[in-house]
Design a protein around this motif. Structure first.
Motif: not given
Length: 203
Positions: A119-135
Motif C-alpha cells: 500500500y504505502l509504496m504504491k501511495y507514494v509512487i502515485r503521489n510522485l506521478d501526480k506531482g510530475k504531471l502537475e509540473g
C-alpha cells in the motif's frame, strides 16, 4: 460493545502510549475490568492481539490517506496534508513501538513490511506521478527509488538506536525528514507552491 472491541480499543490505547513490550495482558484486563481469561477467549496470546492492533491501525491509516488524496488539490498539498496527519499519528505512538514489533512480534512485523510494499509504496509512487504531471516534481526523479527512500526514512526515524527518544522528538524527526524529501523532489514551481502554502514571503 463486544468484548473483542473493548479489548482491542484498550490494547490500541495502551500499546500506542507505552509500546508493545511493557504492556501485559494483565494490564489490559485490569484497565478494562475483566479477567485475563476473558481476553484469551478472544485472543489466544499477545501475538494475536498485537496483530489485531496493527491491522486496526493499518485500516484507519488507509482510510485517512485515501481521504487526503481525494480531497487535496495537488500533489504538494497532498504531501503537506499527509505530513500534518503523520505528525498527529506519531505524536500518540510510543517511539519504541516499531522496535518492539520488530524484536518480539515477527508476524506483525512481517505484516507491517507487507503493508509498506502493498500500500504505502504504491501511495507514494502515485503521489510522485501526480506531482510530475502537475509540473511540481522534477521529471528526472526515479519514482521507485525515491518512494523506497521515503518509506525507509519513516522507519529509520522510529529506530531508537538512530534517533534515541531522550535526544530527539520523533515527531519532529519525521517532519524534518519529510520536509527535506519534499524540497529535494520539487521543481521551482513546486518550491513556490510550498512557500505559498506555508505563507513564506518570497524576496
Amino acid at each position: 460493545m463486544s468484548n473483542d472491541c473493548r479489548i482491542l480499543e484498550c490494547a490500541q490505547k495502551l500499546f500506542s502510549r507505552f509500546g508493545l513490550k511493557s504492556v501485559t495482558m494483565d494490564d489490559i484486563a485490569r484497565e478494562i475490568g475483566i479477567s485475563k481469561k476473558t481476553i484469551y477467549q478472544s485472543y489466544s496470546d499477545k501475538d494475536k492481539l498485537v496483530h489485531a492492533y496493527f491491522d486496526k491501525e493499518k485500516q484507519e491509516q488507509i482510510t485517512m490517506m485515501e481521504d487526503i488524496s481525494k480531497n487535496s488539490k495537488n500533489a504538494i498539498e497532498e504531501i503537506l496534508n499527509a505530513m500534518q496527519f503523520m505528525g498527529k499519528t506519531f505524536s500518540r505512538i510510543n517511539p519504541n513501538l516499531f522496535y518492539d514489533m520488530h524484536k518480539y512480534h515477527h508476524d506483525s512485523w512481517n505484516q507491517f513490511k507487507a503493508f509498506k510494499e502493498d500500500y504505502l509504496m504504491k501511495y507514494v509512487i502515485r503521489n510522485l506521478d501526480k506531482g510530475k504531471l502537475e509540473g511540481l516534481y522534477r521529471a528526472d526523479i526515479n519514482n521507485k527509488t525515491l518512494a523506497r527512500l521515503r518509506l525507509e526514512q519513516v522507519e529509520m526515524a522510529m529506530n531508537p538506536s538512530i534517533f534515541p527518544p531522550d535526544k530527539f522528538n520523533h515527531v519532529d524527526v519525521q517532519i524534518q525528514l519529510l520536509d527535506h524529501f519534499l524540497h529535494g523532489i520539487a521543481t521551482l514551481k513546486g518550491h513556490k507552491l510550498i512557500n505559498k502554502y506555508r505563507q513564506i514571503d518570497e524576496e
